[in-house]
Design a protein around this motif. Structure first.
Motif, mmCIF file in Angstrom:
data_model
loop_
_atom_site.group_PDB
_atom_site.id
_atom_site.type_symbol
_atom_site.label_atom_id
_atom_site.label_comp_id
_atom_site.label_asym_id
_atom_site.label_seq_id
_atom_site.Cartn_x
_atom_site.Cartn_y
_atom_site.Cartn_z
ATOM 1 N N ALA A 152 2.757 -35.749 -23.165
ATOM 2 C CA ALA A 152 3.488 -34.728 -22.410
ATOM 3 C C ALA A 152 3.468 -33.448 -23.229
ATOM 4 N N PHE A 153 3.251 -32.349 -22.555
ATOM 5 C CA PHE A 153 3.207 -31.045 -23.211
ATOM 6 C C PHE A 153 4.312 -30.164 -22.635
ATOM 7 N N VAL A 154 4.890 -29.347 -23.509
ATOM 8 C CA VAL A 154 5.917 -28.391 -23.103
ATOM 9 C C VAL A 154 5.377 -27.007 -23.390
ATOM 10 N N GLY A 155 5.367 -26.179 -22.371
ATOM 11 C CA GLY A 155 4.973 -24.794 -22.534
ATOM 12 C C GLY A 155 6.217 -23.938 -22.600
ATOM 13 N N LEU A 156 6.304 -23.093 -23.622
ATOM 14 C CA LEU A 156 7.471 -22.246 -23.830
ATOM 15 C C LEU A 156 7.019 -20.807 -23.972
ATOM 16 N N CYS A 157 7.667 -19.911 -23.252
ATOM 17 C CA CYS A 157 7.336 -18.494 -23.329
ATOM 18 C C CYS A 157 8.624 -17.709 -23.508
ATOM 19 N N PHE A 199 11.280 -19.086 -20.726
ATOM 20 C CA PHE A 199 11.042 -20.049 -19.656
ATOM 21 C C PHE A 199 10.124 -21.135 -20.172
ATOM 22 N N ALA A 200 10.288 -22.330 -19.597
ATOM 23 C CA ALA A 200 9.550 -23.492 -20.080
ATOM 24 C C ALA A 200 9.080 -24.354 -18.926
ATOM 25 N N GLU A 224 -0.862 -32.034 -19.114
ATOM 26 C CA GLU A 224 -2.030 -31.316 -19.625
ATOM 27 C C GLU A 224 -1.610 -29.990 -20.258
ATOM 28 N N ALA A 225 -2.050 -29.764 -21.489
ATOM 29 C CA ALA A 225 -1.727 -28.515 -22.190
ATOM 30 C C ALA A 225 -2.275 -27.312 -21.428
ATOM 31 N N GLY A 226 -3.473 -27.443 -20.882
ATOM 32 C CA GLY A 226 -4.090 -26.350 -20.136
ATOM 33 C C GLY A 226 -3.291 -25.944 -18.916
ATOM 34 N N ARG A 227 -2.653 -26.915 -18.286
ATOM 35 C CA ARG A 227 -1.822 -26.609 -17.113
ATOM 36 C C ARG A 227 -0.592 -25.804 -17.525
ATOM 37 N N CYS A 228 0.018 -26.170 -18.654
ATOM 38 C CA CYS A 228 1.154 -25.392 -19.172
ATOM 39 C C CYS A 228 0.723 -23.958 -19.461
ATOM 40 N N GLU A 229 -0.415 -23.794 -20.125
ATOM 41 C CA GLU A 229 -0.921 -22.453 -20.440
ATOM 42 C C GLU A 229 -1.152 -21.645 -19.168
ATOM 43 N N ASP A 268 5.642 -14.071 -26.333
ATOM 44 C CA ASP A 268 5.312 -15.099 -27.321
ATOM 45 C C ASP A 268 5.239 -16.439 -26.580
ATOM 46 N N THR A 269 4.055 -17.044 -26.559
ATOM 47 C CA THR A 269 3.841 -18.303 -25.849
ATOM 48 C C THR A 269 3.471 -19.397 -26.841
ATOM 49 N N GLU A 270 4.002 -20.588 -26.589
ATOM 50 C CA GLU A 270 3.735 -21.725 -27.463
ATOM 51 C C GLU A 270 3.630 -22.989 -26.614
ATOM 52 N N ILE A 271 2.664 -23.838 -26.947
ATOM 53 C CA ILE A 271 2.513 -25.132 -26.291
ATOM 54 C C ILE A 271 2.846 -26.195 -27.329
#
Length: 95
Positions: free
Chosen positions: A3-8, A58-59, A64-69, A91-94
């Motif tokens: 599981a990936f978490v995308g944070l911006c 927002f998160a 998939e990491a690519g989907r979060c990006e 600032d974006t982080e996966i």
């Protein structure tokens, strides 16, 4: 399964704001739209007492990491189209 978490985290200028009430009105519109359109967790995370500046985060979660990006990039592009704000920092982080 991974599981990936995308944070911006985004710093915004709200140049038309003349009070905290003005800023909150603009932010409410932005935060509600991000929640509804993209199903994100969204919050104001800084500069709460500044009239013309806001920090929001927002998160999203995906397998998939690519989907979060892609989701976060789409949100940033949408923010760039708004005429009532200016993006100062992104600032974006996966994770």
């Amino acid at each position: 399964m991974a599981a990936f978490v995308g944070l911006c985290r985004v710093t915004l200028a709200v140049p038309g704001s003349t009070s905290l009430k003005d800023k909150r009105r603009v932010l409410r519109s932005i935060l509600d739209r991000l929640r509804q359109r993209y199903a994100l967790a969204v919050a104001e995370v800084g500069s709460q007492d500044a009239w013309q500046r806001a920090d929001i985060a927002f998160a999203c979660v995906s397998s998939e990491a690519g989907r979060c990006e892609a989701i976060l990039a789409e949100c940033v592009r949408w923010l760039e189209t708004r005429s009532d704000i200016e993006l100062l920092e992104v600032d974006t982080e996966i994770l």
